[in-house]
Design a protein around this motif. Structure first.
Motif: not given
Length: 643
Positions: A455-480
């Motif tokens: 996880d990042i120390a600072d800043g933001k990562i967005r995936y399809d406009g959604i903050n990546i921290n809000k996405i379940q990790k299993s769902a995130l990794r299934r999309s990659l």
């Protein structure tokens, strides 16, 4: 690896054992109690036989078998019955104990493996893999020995000691005082020698884990060892670690081997002392206080008694039994210490914090109706982010497009050492983004952050406009989809390794994925084609063939976003041209992140990011960067080497 405090460890272990076997374990303990008490009682019958014979002799009657048979037979029947009960209890509890011990180890191994799957990548990056493997072998074996052998033996011997001690008090307090003096000596010896032995046994467990870790690393890197003629250095390093194990083992066993002879010799001295004191009490007619005397005095006002010959003979036998069982308990101390050291390491793994996942946005199949996304069970080829809103209880669906953006991202593997500084980038759906730069510039680190391996120390990562921290990790990794430079294949067939990317994929889908990345040609030429068994991480294949299977594995998953980390680095130039065509087909319509040292593989990227010490110093297309004549131009023309 975390450790559990010793004072909390044993109750925790016992609690787990009762939780695993809430019925069998209490029954086993009861049978152990029956067996132990049955072993202590027979000594009493010897006194009865002696007293019977003594009574006949004192009355001046002729002692014959016919005269003593009724009483002797009665005692023998009782004694045989006790031994039969003890035999049955022993047989049953040993069988139950064998079943429970293996079941307990099975449950612990399952718990460790299940928990290990929930640990973050950081855990495996910071722990020696061989040391982790040692938990499943060496540490569980010491736990088996403690649960299946040492603890039952201690329990049996402990019950016998308590039972015999109660009988000793019943017969003579003077002789019991002599025995207690011997027990104090035994305790002091056990504390001194056993403590030293225990210290080295714990150290031995740690060093064995390190040894297994070194062996595992050397086996994995055996080709490197031979290529660089490092055999002699490897042997010297191994000898040093092995010598440390030998030293700890020698010291531990030296003290352990001293303990038992000392305990038994103290027992022999105690036996002689009881015989001398008992002989004096017997010949001098000294008053013999005992629990039996107190009981008789309270009940019938009996006069003071002296020690009888029968009681002395029984007491001498009990002394042997008492000291022998104390020796048995002392002899199991080291096994218990090793078992608890193994349990401490096992619980250390189980206490490692799981990967934190506070995401609540999930990935679902969807279909489009009247311009709106509707969640469905069947596969439609459309994936959507299901986003529940806590504030008003509504749910919205966002189509998975593969739009990835990073804003002013800082990151460090350790808090006080930042390796990425203010990284900002975006990858629109269908774009191919390439990262280039010297080793250690931060290319792979960026892709690890997209996967949320860290996880990042600072800043933001967005995936399809959604903050990546809000996405379940299993769902995130299934999309990659990820293809790494270091290929990992598993024991099984080629087909099973390709299907690893999508467990419900059909054979036809797996073959189509292999054809897409040009892997089908070499697979069909294998001895059994797609059913060819792979062993030792695909050691029976070339490096390029292993990489093609890994690429096919990512292709069958059919994710909207692909991460290719040096995916073609192990493939020769000719094969790379073939694979590149398949890769282009694979990347079509997807967002792709490419890391490559071969700049020829990134020329057709939509945007190229040039990194240097965790900072993006240039970005643009191949033509734009060449025209700038900056760092990328230097890399491309060879004026500046990547490494």
């Amino acid at each position: 690896m975390k450790t559990t405090k010793t004072k909390k460890l044993f109750p925790r272990l016992i609690g787990d054992l009762f939780r695993f076997y809430p019925v069998k374990l209490p029954v086993t303990l009861f049978l152990i109690l029956v067996s132990a008490v049955s072993a202590a009682i027979p000594a009493v019958f010897l006194e009865k036989v002696i007293e019977i014979l003594k009574g006949w002799l004192e009355r001046g009657e002729v002692v014959t078998w016919e005269t003593v048979r009724p009483e002797i037979v009665r005692l023998l029947i009782i004694l045989v019955s006790i031994y039969v009960v003890s035999l049955i209890a022993n047989y049953v509890y040993h069988r139950m104990l064998a079943v429970m011990t293996q079941g307990i180890l099975d449950r612990f191994r399952r718990r460790m493996f299940d928990h290990m799957q929930s640990l973050p990548v950081k855990y495996f990056d910071t722990h020696i893999h061989g040391d982790i493997m040692s938990l499943y072998t060496n540490d569980t074996d010491t736990l088996r020995q403690m649960i299946g052998e040492s603890l039952p033996q201690i329990l049996v011997s402990g019950i016998i000691v308590v039972s015999v001690f109660a009988l000793m008090i019943w017969y003579s307090l003077w002789l019991t005082a002599v025995v207690l003096a011997g027990v104090i000596c035994m305790f002091l010896v056990t504390k001194s020698i056993g403590g030293k032995s225990s210290k080295y046994f714990v150290l031995l467990q740690q060093r064995v884990g390190r040894l297994e870790g070194y062996i595992q690393e050397t086996m994995n890197g055996q080709k490197v060892v031979k290529v660089f003629c490092h055999e002699e250095e490897s042997k010297r390093d191994y000898d040093a670690i092995n010598d440390a194990v030998c030293e700890a083992s020698t010291r531990a066993n030296r003290f352990a081997n001293m303990l038992m002879p000392l305990m038994f010799n103290i027992g022999n001295i105690m036996y002689v002392a009881v015989a001398i004191v008992g002989g004096i009490l017997l010949t001098k007619g000294v008053f013999n206080p005992s629990l039996a005397y107190v009981t008789e005095k309270l009940q019938a006002g009996a006069p003071a008694t002296v020690l009888g010959i029968g009681a002395l003979v029984v007491y001498l036998n009990m002394t042997k039994q008492f000291s022998g069982n104390i020796g048995q308990v002392s002899g199991q101390v080291n096994s218990v210490v090793m078992g608890m050291a193994g349990a401490r390491r096992i619980y250390g793994l189980l206490d490692e914090p799981c990967e934190v996942d506070e995401g609540y946005v999930t990935l679902v199949n969807a279909r489009e109706e009247n311009g709106e996304l509707i969640e469905c069970r069947e596969r439609t080829g459309i994936w959507a982010w299901k986003h529940p809103h806590m504030a008003d209880g509504t749910v919205t669906y966002t189509r998975l497009m593969g739009d990835v953006r990073m804003f002013d991202v800082d990151f460090g593997y350790v808090p006080d050492h930042i390796v990425l500084h203010g990284v900002t980038l975006y990858a629109e759906p269908g774009q191919k983004v390439a990262f280039v730069g010297a080793t250690g510039a931060g290319k792979t680190t960026i892709t690890n952050l997209i996967n949320r391996f860290y996880d990042i120390a600072d800043g933001k990562i967005r995936y399809d406009g959604i903050n990546i921290n809000k996405i379940q990790k299993s769902a995130l990794r299934r999309s990659l989809g990820v293809v790494l430079q270091d290929t990992n294949l598993f024991s099984g067939t080629v087909m099973e390794n390709i299907r690893y990317g999508k467990l419900d994929a059909t054979d036809e889908e797996c073959i189509a994925a292999a054809k897409l990345v040009s892997a089908d040609d070499f697979i069909t030429r294998l001895p059994k084609g797609y059913e060819t068994e792979l062993v030792a991480n695909g050691a029976n294949l070339s490096q390029g063939q292993r990489q093609l299977i890994a690429i096919a594995r990512a292709a069958v998953a059919d994710p909207p976003v692909m991460i290719l980390d040096e995916a073609t680095s192990s493939i020769d130039t000719h094969t790379e041209e073939i694979v590149q065509r398949g890769m282009d087909a694979l990347m079509h319509g997807r967002t792709v992140f490419v890391i490559a040292h071969r700049l020829s593989t990134v020329k057709n990227a939509d945007v190229i990011m040039v990194l240097d010490h965790g900072v993006i110093i240039e970005r643009g297309s191949h033509e734009d960067l060449i025209a700038k004549r900056g760092r990328y131009y230097q890399l491309y023309t060879g004026a500046f080497e990547l490494d």
